[in-house]
Write a protein that holds these residues in place. Structure first.
Motif, PDB file in Angstrom:
ATOM      1  N   ARG A 135       7.827  47.903 -45.103  1.00  0.00           N
ATOM      2  CA  ARG A 135       9.088  47.439 -44.527  1.00  0.00           C
ATOM      3  C   ARG A 135      10.225  47.433 -45.564  1.00  0.00           C
ATOM      4  O   ARG A 135      11.395  47.401 -45.209  1.00  0.00           O
ATOM      5  N   LYS A 136       9.876  47.482 -46.841  1.00  0.00           N
ATOM      6  CA  LYS A 136      10.887  47.445 -47.901  1.00  0.00           C
ATOM      7  C   LYS A 136      11.327  48.841 -48.342  1.00  0.00           C
ATOM      8  O   LYS A 136      12.197  48.974 -49.204  1.00  0.00           O
ATOM      9  N   THR A 137      10.729  49.887 -47.773  1.00  0.00           N
ATOM     10  CA  THR A 137      11.048  51.245 -48.202  1.00  0.00           C
ATOM     11  C   THR A 137      12.279  51.780 -47.471  1.00  0.00           C
ATOM     12  O   THR A 137      12.767  51.178 -46.521  1.00  0.00           O
ATOM     13  N   LYS A 138      12.764  52.943 -47.919  1.00  0.00           N
ATOM     14  CA  LYS A 138      13.928  53.574 -47.307  1.00  0.00           C
ATOM     15  C   LYS A 138      13.631  53.935 -45.855  1.00  0.00           C
ATOM     16  O   LYS A 138      12.498  54.280 -45.503  1.00  0.00           O
ATOM     17  N   TYR A 140      -2.880  61.069 -48.300  1.00  0.00           N
ATOM     18  CA  TYR A 140      -2.889  60.407 -49.603  1.00  0.00           C
ATOM     19  C   TYR A 140      -1.645  60.767 -50.415  1.00  0.00           C
ATOM     20  O   TYR A 140      -0.926  59.883 -50.892  1.00  0.00           O
ATOM     21  N   ASP A 141      -1.394  62.057 -50.579  1.00  0.00           N
ATOM     22  CA  ASP A 141      -0.243  62.490 -51.386  1.00  0.00           C
ATOM     23  C   ASP A 141       1.075  62.114 -50.719  1.00  0.00           C
ATOM     24  O   ASP A 141       2.033  61.703 -51.388  1.00  0.00           O
ATOM     25  N   MET A 142       1.140  62.256 -49.406  1.00  0.00           N
ATOM     26  CA  MET A 142       2.365  61.912 -48.691  1.00  0.00           C
ATOM     27  C   MET A 142       2.659  60.422 -48.845  1.00  0.00           C
ATOM     28  O   MET A 142       3.798  60.017 -49.108  1.00  0.00           O
ATOM     29  N   HIS A 143       1.614  59.612 -48.712  1.00  0.00           N
ATOM     30  CA  HIS A 143       1.777  58.171 -48.853  1.00  0.00           C
ATOM     31  C   HIS A 143       2.187  57.791 -50.270  1.00  0.00           C
ATOM     32  O   HIS A 143       3.061  56.933 -50.475  1.00  0.00           O
ATOM     33  N   LEU A 144       1.604  58.431 -51.246  1.00  0.00           N
ATOM     34  CA  LEU A 144       1.916  58.156 -52.645  1.00  0.00           C
ATOM     35  C   LEU A 144       3.402  58.389 -52.924  1.00  0.00           C
ATOM     36  O   LEU A 144       4.057  57.589 -53.609  1.00  0.00           O
ATOM     37  N   TRP A 150      -2.589  44.248 -44.453  1.00  0.00           N
ATOM     38  CA  TRP A 150      -1.424  43.551 -43.924  1.00  0.00           C
ATOM     39  C   TRP A 150      -0.323  43.466 -44.975  1.00  0.00           C
ATOM     40  O   TRP A 150       0.864  43.639 -44.662  1.00  0.00           O
ATOM     41  N   GLU A 151      -0.673  43.238 -46.220  1.00  0.00           N
ATOM     42  CA  GLU A 151       0.328  43.249 -47.298  1.00  0.00           C
ATOM     43  C   GLU A 151       0.939  44.646 -47.432  1.00  0.00           C
ATOM     44  O   GLU A 151       2.131  44.784 -47.718  1.00  0.00           O
ATOM     45  N   TRP A 152       0.115  45.653 -47.234  1.00  0.00           N
ATOM     46  CA  TRP A 152       0.594  47.048 -47.261  1.00  0.00           C
ATOM     47  C   TRP A 152       1.667  47.253 -46.209  1.00  0.00           C
ATOM     48  O   TRP A 152       2.734  47.826 -46.475  1.00  0.00           O
ATOM     49  N   LEU A 153       1.408  46.768 -44.987  1.00  0.00           N
ATOM     50  CA  LEU A 153       2.393  46.887 -43.909  1.00  0.00           C
ATOM     51  C   LEU A 153       3.706  46.221 -44.325  1.00  0.00           C
ATOM     52  O   LEU A 153       4.793  46.762 -44.105  1.00  0.00           O
ATOM     53  N   GLN A 154       3.610  45.032 -44.940  1.00  0.00           N
ATOM     54  CA  GLN A 154       4.807  44.310 -45.342  1.00  0.00           C
ATOM     55  C   GLN A 154       5.603  45.076 -46.401  1.00  0.00           C
ATOM     56  O   GLN A 154       6.840  45.083 -46.385  1.00  0.00           O
ATOM     57  N   THR A 155       4.906  45.734 -47.324  1.00  0.00           N
ATOM     58  CA  THR A 155       5.624  46.469 -48.367  1.00  0.00           C
ATOM     59  C   THR A 155       6.330  47.697 -47.818  1.00  0.00           C
ATOM     60  O   THR A 155       7.403  48.072 -48.301  1.00  0.00           O
ATOM     61  N   GLY A 188       6.260  54.649 -53.361  1.00  0.00           N
ATOM     62  CA  GLY A 188       6.859  54.326 -54.647  1.00  0.00           C
ATOM     63  C   GLY A 188       5.998  53.366 -55.446  1.00  0.00           C
ATOM     64  O   GLY A 188       4.772  53.471 -55.467  1.00  0.00           O
ATOM     65  N   ASP A 189       6.654  52.366 -56.053  1.00  0.00           N
ATOM     66  CA  ASP A 189       5.961  51.447 -56.964  1.00  0.00           C
ATOM     67  C   ASP A 189       5.560  50.120 -56.323  1.00  0.00           C
ATOM     68  O   ASP A 189       5.172  49.184 -57.016  1.00  0.00           O
ATOM     69  N   LEU A 190       5.675  50.003 -55.005  1.00  0.00           N
ATOM     70  CA  LEU A 190       5.363  48.747 -54.336  1.00  0.00           C
ATOM     71  C   LEU A 190       3.880  48.397 -54.470  1.00  0.00           C
ATOM     72  O   LEU A 190       3.014  49.271 -54.405  1.00  0.00           O
ATOM     73  N   LEU A 191       3.609  47.101 -54.645  1.00  0.00           N
ATOM     74  CA  LEU A 191       2.246  46.638 -54.869  1.00  0.00           C
ATOM     75  C   LEU A 191       1.737  45.827 -53.683  1.00  0.00           C
ATOM     76  O   LEU A 191       2.505  45.148 -52.997  1.00  0.00           O
TER      77      LEU A 191
END
Length: 471
Positions: A264-267, A241-245, A257-262, A249-252
């Motif tokens: 892809r936008k991270t560093k 939980y904390d690692m994922h948080l 499946w939307e989570w997987l897509q977001t 970042g601030d992605l919604l």
């Protein structure tokens, strides 16, 4: 030769252990079917269950008693609502009765009727015996949970797929598999897909593969969005939980499946990649440790490795990947797992953790290698490299729980799988010194030489070095 389906290696079930939870659960189901087939079901007035060996020594920590009760009650581990488990068990304990086969109420006191015997039965470390009281006699039946949710009955000659099948391409070893790949000019997943089509329609194969993946994805999602402390008394704090948080970042998003897509936008710096892979693996095994629904891959204790590596491919390596690549990955992983199942073991009670994390890492490495363009020979090399560096790994769960060191070991297995795939892709198979079949044989010989206290008995290693009181 044994016909082991991909879906035998990737089963959906309840945690925390495939051999200590899912296996006994399935054994209870088989026992019910057995007494029905023998037309004894209506005569059953009482059932007693004896647990032997590893099932007894670590059964409490692995919820073996819960699994037996739920199995005897006719609940299905693939579909039972996870939230209903505790209430179902509590009802049985309070009433000292269970709904046998979900068809008739019989007396059953878990404190008396589930017996933990420390002695081992001769065939396998995970033995359990059902004793039914009939109108005029006693009926007994003994089963063995042999790893990965597989169950065999006493005196059965061999363990085969629950489905009767005649695969067009029968193989027990990687050499035999590679020969078919060369003969048919097909990938490893291509050969196995043809085998699967002999027992299922293409539509059924596709549906079941995606059901497996969606279970994995949901499991990662739940684990990354659940905080708190794991049950069992070790007071292990959930870390996904904390690692994922911190990573997201601030992605919604609103769905897995939307989570997987977001994501892809991270560093994608090296350090972030390590953290994401570890986070995915931690998430799965924290859900597993909480009696959540996971996919045995090939076991519950190692269920985080394959989802983590597949997720790595989807969110880091190939943003265009979708269902086609997911299915190919799962099929390849299942094939490699079946080779270890046939030639060695996937039971920690028989082979230590090398049989669980080692095999899962080999499965994931092979699958990733094929997706990244590896030849069949490179794919088996990736599996060999991953297993080679898990040889001798012991199973020493503290308190008999799949928490320490099991959860972290999934992160290590996932990282090793990615590294093994990369090494194989940069290597000419003609230069390989250790073929996969040799490492499978070596793993089995190592398992036979390993002291029993390092085989899921909680009688050695960290299990005795660290006490629950210390936690």
């Amino acid at each position: 030769m044994e016909c082991i389906s991909v879906f035998d290696m990737l089963k959906i079930g309840i945690g925390p252990s495939s051999s200590h939870t899912l296996g006994p659960w399935r054994a209870a189901e088989r026992f019910i079917k057995e007494v029905k087939d023998l037309q004894l079901f209506d005569q059953v007035s009482h059932v007693k269950v004896d647990l032997f060996g590893s099932l007894s020594l670590t059964g409490k920590g692995h919820a073996t008693d819960y699994a037996v009760m739920l199995g005897l009650s006719g609940a299905d581990p693939e579909y039972i609502p996870v939230d209903a488990i505790d209430s179902s068990i509590q009802t049985i304990k309070e009433n000292k009765q269970l709904n046998f086969g979900h068809d008739k109420i019989i007396d059953f006191d878990p404190e008396v009727d589930i017996v933990f015997n420390r002695n081992f039965l001769p065939y396998h470390a995970n033995g359990l015996k059902f004793t039914a009281t009939l109108d005029d006699r006693i009926y007994e039946s003994t089963f063995y949970s042999v790893g990965g949710g597989f169950v065999t009955k006493e005196n059965e000659d061999s363990l085969v797929s629950e489905m009767s099948c005649e695969f067009p391409y029968l193989f027990n070893t990687s050499d035999e598999l590679l020969a078919f790949c060369k003969q048919e000019n097909k990938s490893i997943s291509g050969i196995m897909y043809e085998n699967e089509k002999s027992i299922r329609t293409p539509e059924e194969i596709d549906y079941e593969l995606m059901r497996v993946w969606n279970t994995m994805l949901e499991c990662m999602y739940i684990g990354c969005h659940t905080e708190g402390t794991l049950p069992g008394g070790l007071n292990v704090k959930r870390r996904a939980y904390d690692m994922h948080l911190n990573l997201k970042g601030d992605l919604l998003y609103e769905t897995p499946w939307e989570w997987l897509q977001t994501i892809r936008k991270t560093k994608v710096y090296f350090r972030q990649i390590l953290k994401w892979v570890s986070c995915f693996a931690l998430a799965v095994n924290e859900v597993n440790a909480s009696l959540g629904r996971v996919v045995t891959a090939p076991t519950n204790g190692s269920s985080g490795v394959i989802p983590a590596v597949l997720m790595y491919y989807l969110v880091i390596e190939n943003h265009k990947a979708g269902e086609k690549e997911i299915k190919q990955f799962l099929i390849t992983a299942g094939v490699i797992g079946s080779i270890f199942k046939k030639g060695a073991t996937i039971s920690a009670a028989m082979g230590g953790c090398q049989a669980e994390i080692g095999v899962s890492s080999a499965m994931a490495a092979a699958a990733l290698c094929e997706l990244m363009g590896g030849t069949p020979a490179q794919v088996t090399m990736a599996a060999e490299i991953a297993m080679e560096h898990h040889l001798g790994l012991t199973c020493d769960p503290i308190g008999g729980l799949v928490q320490i060191p099991c959860i972290e070991r999934n992160t290590m297995g996932a990282i090793k799988a990615i590294n093994a795939a990369e090494l194989a892709l940069d290597t000419d198979p003609l230069n390989a010194k250790v073929p996969l079949d040799k490492v499978v044989n070596t793993m089995w010989e190592t398992a036979k030489d390993m002291n029993n206290k390092y085989k899921e008995t909680s009688e050695g290693g960290l299990a005795v070095a660290v006490n629950i009181a210390d936690c």
